[in-house]
Write a protein that holds these residues in place. Sequence first.
Motif, PDB file in Angstrom:
ATOM      1  N   SER A   1     -22.672 -54.662  21.993  1.00  8.08           N
ATOM      2  CA  SER A   1     -23.145 -55.760  22.832  1.00  8.08           C
ATOM      3  C   SER A   1     -22.932 -57.066  22.087  1.00  8.08           C
ATOM      4  CB  SER A   1     -24.629 -55.589  23.159  1.00  8.08           C
ATOM      5  OG  SER A   1     -25.134 -56.755  23.792  1.00  8.08           O
TER       6      SER A   1
ATOM      7  N   SER B   1     -20.805 -56.288  27.035  1.00  9.20           N
ATOM      8  CA  SER B   1     -20.392 -55.238  26.113  1.00  9.20           C
ATOM      9  C   SER B   1     -18.891 -55.328  25.872  1.00  9.20           C
ATOM     10  CB  SER B   1     -20.742 -53.861  26.675  1.00  9.20           C
ATOM     11  OG  SER B   1     -22.148 -53.687  26.741  1.00  9.20           O
TER      12      SER B   1
ATOM     13  N   SER C   1     -24.807 -59.639  22.567  1.00  9.27           N
ATOM     14  CA  SER C   1     -26.073 -60.370  22.690  1.00  9.27           C
ATOM     15  C   SER C   1     -26.483 -61.058  21.400  1.00  9.27           C
ATOM     16  CB  SER C   1     -27.196 -59.418  23.129  1.00  9.27           C
ATOM     17  OG  SER C   1     -26.919 -58.881  24.394  1.00  9.27           O
TER      18      SER C   1
END
Length: 354
Positions: free
Chosen positions: A82, A47, A84
């Motif tokens: 995030s 994060s 990701s």
Amino acid sequence: MRHKLIYLSYCTLFLLTNCSNGQVEHTSAGSHWLSPLAGTSVNLGDSVNLQLSLSNKADSIVFFTDGIKLGNSKGESALHISTSNLSLGIKTIGALVYRGNEEPEEISTNIVVKSTLVPQTLKYSVQATFNHDTSSYTQGLEYYKGFLYESDGLLGESSIRKTEISTGKVLQLTKISDEIFAEGITIVEDKIFMLTYRNAINLEFELNSLKFIRQFPVQYQREGWGLCNDGKVIYSTDGTNSIYVLNKDTYMQERAIEVYDHKGPVYELNELEFVDGMIYANIYNSNRIVIIDPATGQVKAEVDLSNLYPDSSRSMKDFDGFVLNGIAWDSKAKRLFVTGKKWDKLFQIKLSAQ
């Protein structure tokens, strides 16, 4: 609608401008980034707090990267995101600060997204061995409807050819001008698209006849190495850790993917093949093939083919440039083929977990 159009135009600007020099862009209004500072390294999936120090009160702030909106914040409150869904490498983070009817204030920073994933080590087994023409300094290898198509490099020796897998016999061959060093190829519909090494041109051929159609200048001045495609876009390498994503109809670059493993950038990406959603890449001057997620640039797995065809066993071993190079995939029969530059053998191999 006006704010949306402004946001889209600024996204385009940030896509064309890569802040990779580690410097924060300050604006005349005096706002600056509190987090992240330029050049901050983060691991994929971590994060990150996006936060500005504002010179004047703002109505809202829009954060984005790669033309994708990351979210909004109000005032100097932080936006938590995030990483990701980001790709690896240097990412420019842009912010548009809105105040009433004023033109939005723009400010950017950058981060380096890295991978901590240790690639899975795969093993291989040889399913079959075939003859391969030793006159071919293999640059690109493609399977299509029962045949192999191969680009053959070196100045004065370059060609595009169609071969019979079972015998290695060359069925068709088109010689390329002596001043051109042919590189990777990929089959796009009824054409073969070819890179050249340092000639600053691309070539196009008819698939069925191997007839030369045209040559055209490259979009960017860099070396041409490997090619593959997934039916939607073309992937191209230049020997760095970047894979360039090209439009399959125009051959124009749309974006780039940076490739990392847990140790850092993976350089010398060479010949490519698209296999079941992943990009397989030869690492030049090695016996290593890496398997890359095109969505992130993360190396998911790798295989060491050092024992596949040791130097001491090769018929031509007096030149250290005759390295492993060439990957082809038969998607229907799930057959994977590999060979090397001027090798006398082509191998059908199967990869599996150790």
